[in-house]
Scaffold this motif. Structure first.
Motif, short mmCIF file in Angstrom:
data_model
loop_
_atom_site.label_atom_id
_atom_site.label_comp_id
_atom_site.label_asym_id
_atom_site.label_seq_id
_atom_site.Cartn_x
_atom_site.Cartn_y
_atom_site.Cartn_z
N VAL A 106 1.02 -0.98 0.01
CA VAL A 106 -0.04 0.06 0.01
C VAL A 106 1.00 1.32 0.03
O VAL A 106 0.51 2.17 -0.78
CB VAL A 106 -1.05 -0.06 1.25
N ARG A 107 1.92 1.34 0.84
CA ARG A 107 3.03 2.38 1.02
C ARG A 107 3.52 2.53 -0.32
O ARG A 107 3.71 3.69 -0.98
CB ARG A 107 3.88 2.40 2.31
N ALA A 108 4.13 1.57 -1.13
CA ALA A 108 4.69 1.48 -2.17
C ALA A 108 3.85 2.13 -3.65
O ALA A 108 4.30 2.88 -4.31
CB ALA A 108 5.25 0.27 -2.58
N ARG A 109 2.65 1.73 -3.46
CA ARG A 109 1.67 2.17 -4.58
C ARG A 109 1.49 3.62 -4.22
O ARG A 109 1.34 4.32 -5.40
CB ARG A 109 0.50 1.14 -4.46
N HIS A 110 1.15 3.81 -3.10
CA HIS A 110 1.06 5.45 -3.00
C HIS A 110 2.09 6.39 -3.44
O HIS A 110 1.95 7.26 -3.98
CB HIS A 110 0.58 5.76 -1.46
N LYS A 111 3.43 5.72 -3.03
CA LYS A 111 4.58 6.47 -3.60
C LYS A 111 4.66 6.53 -5.18
O LYS A 111 4.82 7.53 -5.70
CB LYS A 111 5.81 5.88 -2.83
N VAL A 112 4.40 5.43 -5.92
CA VAL A 112 4.36 5.38 -7.26
C VAL A 112 3.21 6.30 -7.64
O VAL A 112 3.66 7.04 -8.69
CB VAL A 112 4.29 3.93 -7.83
N ALA A 113 2.17 6.19 -7.40
CA ALA A 113 1.06 7.10 -7.69
C ALA A 113 1.48 8.83 -7.34
O ALA A 113 1.13 9.53 -8.44
CB ALA A 113 -0.24 6.80 -6.89
#
Length: 122
Positions: A71-78
């Motif tokens: 979840v944290r990684a996807r937020h950063k990529v977004a």
């Protein structure tokens, strides 16, 4: 004082660790730092298609920890994509490991006999 994160096993060291929008100088861009374990979570779940349980086993972490990590990684990529920022892949409490490929299906599996790891061809 919180305890230190458990070491996460990573099976791939990305060659390219810096991404930015074309035509904009790096000095004018805000930065987003993606740790190598966050990158590995995206690689395992989104690129290779592992479920959270097996991806967590490959990384030597619990399934809930993996879920928080992805979840944290996807937020950063977004944030990087939508905010037109520079993405830098670095750091994290990691250990690079060698994994084997399953002869039948080609998925990465843990070295040795680990009965907890389940994949489709078994």
């Amino acid at each position: 004082m919180p305890r230190q994160d458990k070491i996460r096993f990573v099976g791939y060291d990305p060659e390219v660790k810096n991404f930015k929008p074309s035509g904009l100088p790096s000095v004018k861009l805000d930065k987003v730092d993606l740790t190598i374990d966050e990158f590995e979570a995206i690689r395992l779940a989104d690129y290779l298609g592992y479920d959270h349980e097996n991806a967590a086993l490959l990384m030597n972490i619990s399934r809930p920890t993996f879920s928080r990590l992805i979840v944290r990684a996807r937020h950063k990529v977004a944030d990087f994509l939508v905010g037109a920022k520079e993405l830098i892949i670095k750091g994290g409490n990691i250990e690079f490991v060698t994994r084997q490929q399953c002869d039948k299906c080609g998925l990465e599996v843990l070295n040795g006999n680990n009965n907890k790891f389940k994949h489709k061809c078994k």
